[in-house]
Design an enzyme around this catalytic site. Structure first.
Site, mmCIF file in Angstrom:
data_model
loop_
_atom_site.group_PDB
_atom_site.id
_atom_site.type_symbol
_atom_site.label_atom_id
_atom_site.label_comp_id
_atom_site.label_asym_id
_atom_site.label_seq_id
_atom_site.Cartn_x
_atom_site.Cartn_y
_atom_site.Cartn_z
ATOM 1 N N CYS A 141 27.246 -88.063 49.073
ATOM 2 C CA CYS A 141 27.810 -89.420 48.849
ATOM 3 C C CYS A 141 27.310 -90.238 47.636
ATOM 4 O O CYS A 141 26.297 -89.748 47.069
ATOM 5 C CB CYS A 141 27.531 -90.123 50.184
ATOM 6 N N CYS A 179 23.566 -91.076 47.672
ATOM 7 C CA CYS A 179 22.720 -89.827 47.458
ATOM 8 C C CYS A 179 22.626 -89.581 45.749
ATOM 9 O O CYS A 179 21.832 -88.868 45.304
ATOM 10 C CB CYS A 179 23.128 -88.610 48.298
ATOM 11 N N ASP A 211 23.121 -104.598 43.148
ATOM 12 C CA ASP A 211 24.699 -104.314 43.783
ATOM 13 C C ASP A 211 25.790 -104.507 42.579
ATOM 14 O O ASP A 211 25.385 -105.382 41.771
ATOM 15 C CB ASP A 211 25.069 -105.142 45.171
ATOM 16 N N HIS A 241 19.336 -89.201 53.471
ATOM 17 C CA HIS A 241 20.706 -89.408 53.927
ATOM 18 C C HIS A 241 20.817 -89.746 55.449
ATOM 19 O O HIS A 241 20.678 -88.636 56.154
ATOM 20 C CB HIS A 241 21.673 -88.642 53.406
ATOM 21 N N GLY A 245 32.320 -103.671 58.511
ATOM 22 C CA GLY A 245 32.542 -103.479 56.913
ATOM 23 C C GLY A 245 31.560 -102.645 56.187
ATOM 24 O O GLY A 245 31.721 -102.849 55.149
ATOM 25 N N THR A 294 31.188 -99.661 53.791
ATOM 26 C CA THR A 294 32.166 -98.988 53.084
ATOM 27 C C THR A 294 31.445 -97.732 52.695
ATOM 28 O O THR A 294 32.041 -96.847 52.117
ATOM 29 C CB THR A 294 32.576 -99.775 51.787
ATOM 30 N N HIS A 347 25.999 -94.391 53.897
ATOM 31 C CA HIS A 347 24.899 -94.095 53.713
ATOM 32 C C HIS A 347 23.879 -95.538 54.038
ATOM 33 O O HIS A 347 24.184 -96.376 53.240
ATOM 34 C CB HIS A 347 24.446 -93.385 52.371
ATOM 35 N N HIS A 397 21.710 -98.509 54.129
ATOM 36 C CA HIS A 397 21.446 -99.350 53.084
ATOM 37 C C HIS A 397 21.195 -100.961 53.705
ATOM 38 O O HIS A 397 21.893 -101.320 54.726
ATOM 39 C CB HIS A 397 22.234 -99.449 51.693
HETATM 40 P P1 AMP Z 1 28.680 -101.796 52.571
HETATM 41 O O1 AMP Z 1 30.143 -102.544 52.275
HETATM 42 O O2 AMP Z 1 27.698 -102.632 53.637
HETATM 43 O O3 AMP Z 1 28.863 -100.481 52.931
HETATM 44 O O4 AMP Z 1 28.077 -101.904 51.132
HETATM 45 C C1 AMP Z 1 28.233 -101.229 50.313
HETATM 46 C C2 AMP Z 1 27.787 -101.998 48.740
HETATM 47 O O5 AMP Z 1 27.679 -101.121 47.731
HETATM 48 C C3 AMP Z 1 28.765 -103.010 48.213
HETATM 49 O O6 AMP Z 1 28.144 -104.212 48.385
HETATM 50 C C4 AMP Z 1 29.187 -102.431 46.856
HETATM 51 O O7 AMP Z 1 29.333 -103.418 45.848
HETATM 52 C C5 AMP Z 1 27.822 -101.554 46.840
HETATM 53 N N1 AMP Z 1 28.183 -100.590 45.661
HETATM 54 C C6 AMP Z 1 29.031 -99.676 45.888
HETATM 55 N N2 AMP Z 1 29.021 -98.512 44.886
HETATM 56 C C7 AMP Z 1 27.908 -99.129 44.116
HETATM 57 C C8 AMP Z 1 27.119 -98.586 42.800
HETATM 58 N N3 AMP Z 1 27.784 -97.391 42.268
HETATM 59 N N4 AMP Z 1 26.210 -99.202 42.350
HETATM 60 C C9 AMP Z 1 25.686 -100.546 42.996
HETATM 61 N N5 AMP Z 1 26.345 -100.952 44.099
HETATM 62 C C10 AMP Z 1 27.240 -100.054 44.523
HETATM 63 ZN ZN ZN Z 2 24.072 -90.305 51.232
#
Ligand code: AMP
Ligand code: ZN
Length: 114
Positions: A4, A7, A30, A46, A93, A95, A98, A100
């Site tokens: 992912c 990761c 972010d 993970h 929500g 997306t 993994h 976080h």
């Molecule tokens: P969630 O919707 O809670 O899963 O949050 C995922 C977050 O990851 C979102 O706020 C995205 O803007 C952020 N995100 C996705 N890809 C990256 C990346 N490559 N670097 C930094 N943040 C990211």
């Molecule tokens: Zn992962």
């Protein structure tokens, strides 16, 4: 199957803006900030979301909380306050599947701090 995206960030296979890192956690900016300070604390191990936490994760959880505290200090929002949010499941929500924690703060002194 490809690992992912978080990761890949943890393994430095794709770039990110790392704010703080310890043995078990990485904190990054972010890519699409929704607040003046918007960081993500990501466990290096993970798991998908809070639903998957068990006793074997206890040291990782402590490390994440210490990293969140340190990142808040680096962002200079310890005194002004910050929120910690973890979306668990697509219905909430989530997306990136993994675990976080979003670290978010809108108040603070001066312009964008971090
Ligand atoms: P969630 O919707 O809670 O899963 O949050 C995922 C977050 O990851 C979102 O706020 C995205 O803007 C952020 N995100 C996705 N890809 C990256 C990346 N490559 N670097 C930094 N943040 C990211
Ligand atoms: Zn992962």
């Amino acid at each position: 199957m490809d690992p992912c995206i978080f990761c890949k960030i943890v393994n430095k296979e794709i770039p990110s803006e790392i704010v703080f890192e310890n043995e078990k956690t990485v904190v990054i900016k972010d890519i699409h900030p929704q607040a003046r300070v918007h960081l993500l604390a990501i466990p290096k191990k993970h798991i998908e979301c809070i639903n998957d936490i068990d006793d074997s994760f206890s040291e990782d959880l402590l490390a994440i909380h210490l990293a969140i505290k340190e990142a808040a200090s680096i962002a200079n929002v310890v005194d002004t306050g910050y929120r910690v949010i973890s979306n668990c499941g697509s219905g909430a929500g989530q997306t990136v599947m993994h675990l976080h924690y979003h670290i978010m703060a809108d108040k603070g002194i001066g312009e964008k701090l971090i």
